[in-house]
Design a protein around this motif. Sequence first.
Motif, short mmCIF file in Angstrom:
data_model
loop_
_atom_site.label_atom_id
_atom_site.label_comp_id
_atom_site.label_asym_id
_atom_site.label_seq_id
_atom_site.Cartn_x
_atom_site.Cartn_y
_atom_site.Cartn_z
N TYR B 35 0.84 -1.19 0.00
CA TYR B 35 0.00 0.00 0.00
C TYR B 35 0.89 1.25 0.00
O TYR B 35 1.99 1.24 0.55
CB TYR B 35 -0.89 0.05 1.24
CG TYR B 35 -1.95 -1.01 1.28
CD1 TYR B 35 -1.67 -2.30 1.72
CD2 TYR B 35 -3.26 -0.72 0.88
CE1 TYR B 35 -2.66 -3.28 1.75
CE2 TYR B 35 -4.25 -1.70 0.92
CZ TYR B 35 -3.94 -2.96 1.36
OH TYR B 35 -4.91 -3.93 1.38
N GLN B 37 0.69 5.21 1.31
CA GLN B 37 -0.09 6.16 2.09
C GLN B 37 0.58 7.53 2.03
O GLN B 37 1.69 7.71 2.54
CB GLN B 37 -0.22 5.72 3.55
CG GLN B 37 -1.14 6.63 4.35
CD GLN B 37 -1.31 6.22 5.79
OE1 GLN B 37 -0.55 5.40 6.31
NE2 GLN B 37 -2.30 6.78 6.46
N PRO B 43 -4.38 4.38 3.35
CA PRO B 43 -3.54 3.53 2.48
C PRO B 43 -4.26 3.22 1.16
O PRO B 43 -5.45 2.93 1.15
CB PRO B 43 -3.35 2.27 3.31
CG PRO B 43 -3.56 2.69 4.74
CD PRO B 43 -4.60 3.75 4.67
N GLN B 44 -3.51 3.30 0.06
CA GLN B 44 -4.03 2.98 -1.27
C GLN B 44 -3.38 1.68 -1.75
O GLN B 44 -2.16 1.56 -1.76
CB GLN B 44 -3.69 4.10 -2.25
CG GLN B 44 -4.34 5.44 -1.89
CD GLN B 44 -5.84 5.43 -2.08
OE1 GLN B 44 -6.34 4.96 -3.09
NE2 GLN B 44 -6.57 5.95 -1.10
N PHE B 45 -4.20 0.75 -2.17
CA PHE B 45 -3.74 -0.58 -2.58
C PHE B 45 -2.89 -0.50 -3.85
O PHE B 45 -3.31 0.11 -4.84
CB PHE B 45 -4.96 -1.47 -2.81
CG PHE B 45 -4.67 -2.82 -3.39
CD1 PHE B 45 -4.98 -3.10 -4.70
CD2 PHE B 45 -4.09 -3.81 -2.61
CE1 PHE B 45 -4.74 -4.36 -5.25
CE2 PHE B 45 -3.83 -5.06 -3.14
CZ PHE B 45 -4.15 -5.33 -4.46
#
Lengths: 110, 115
Positions: B35, B37, B43-45
């Motif tokens: 992830y 962030q 958090p972005q996958f």
Amino acid sequence: DQQVKQNSPSLSVQEGRISILNCDYTNSMFDYFLWYKKYPAEGPTFLISISSIKDKNEDGRFTVFLNKSAKHLSLHIVPSQPGDSAVYFCAASEGSQFYFGTGTSLTVIP
Amino acid sequence: DAGVTQSPTHLIKTRGQHVTLRCSPISGHKSVSWYQQVLGQGPQFIFQYYEKEERGRGNFPDRFSARQFPNYSSELNVNALLLGDSALYLCASSQYQGGGRETQYFGPGTRLLVL
């Protein structure tokens, strides 16, 4: 496009009172929901989860409620303690992919 | 039991350089996810790997790549670094039973600063 939203960036609560953190989602295919707690300079720590087939899950002072019709999730902390002060993220999953909200910073005032 | 470990903890790079971040999952966990962030966001996958195969990919450019090793550890590689790649990079592990509804456990992250 933000599929998981936490509209309150911050929340302050007196010690001993209830903290309620809210989360909304848009994707009706989400089937698992989680709450994480994050302190500065650390990774998120898993707190509690709930499956879409349930509407409530409790673990000690933490209870998560799920309202599928409203696409709404909440975390209740009772009683709140100063050590609970942190950023709380809600997350939702569809299969193996997780989507996180932007976080709510909780401050518990002694 | 040791949790998820990541290295390095901090890293400073300049634009155009390449970076490799490393992650070791919890013992017994076979899946690793990455992830990104950025400040003020969740958090972005980026990726999920299981048994050395990519199982999911988020909306990130091809400059981002990853791999998983037979011992289930993983590397995240980012090429041609941009200023906007400055972020906390988190690794999470899970047992991966294939049916979803799994809990991911996070490492402490690697803080990357691109100058």
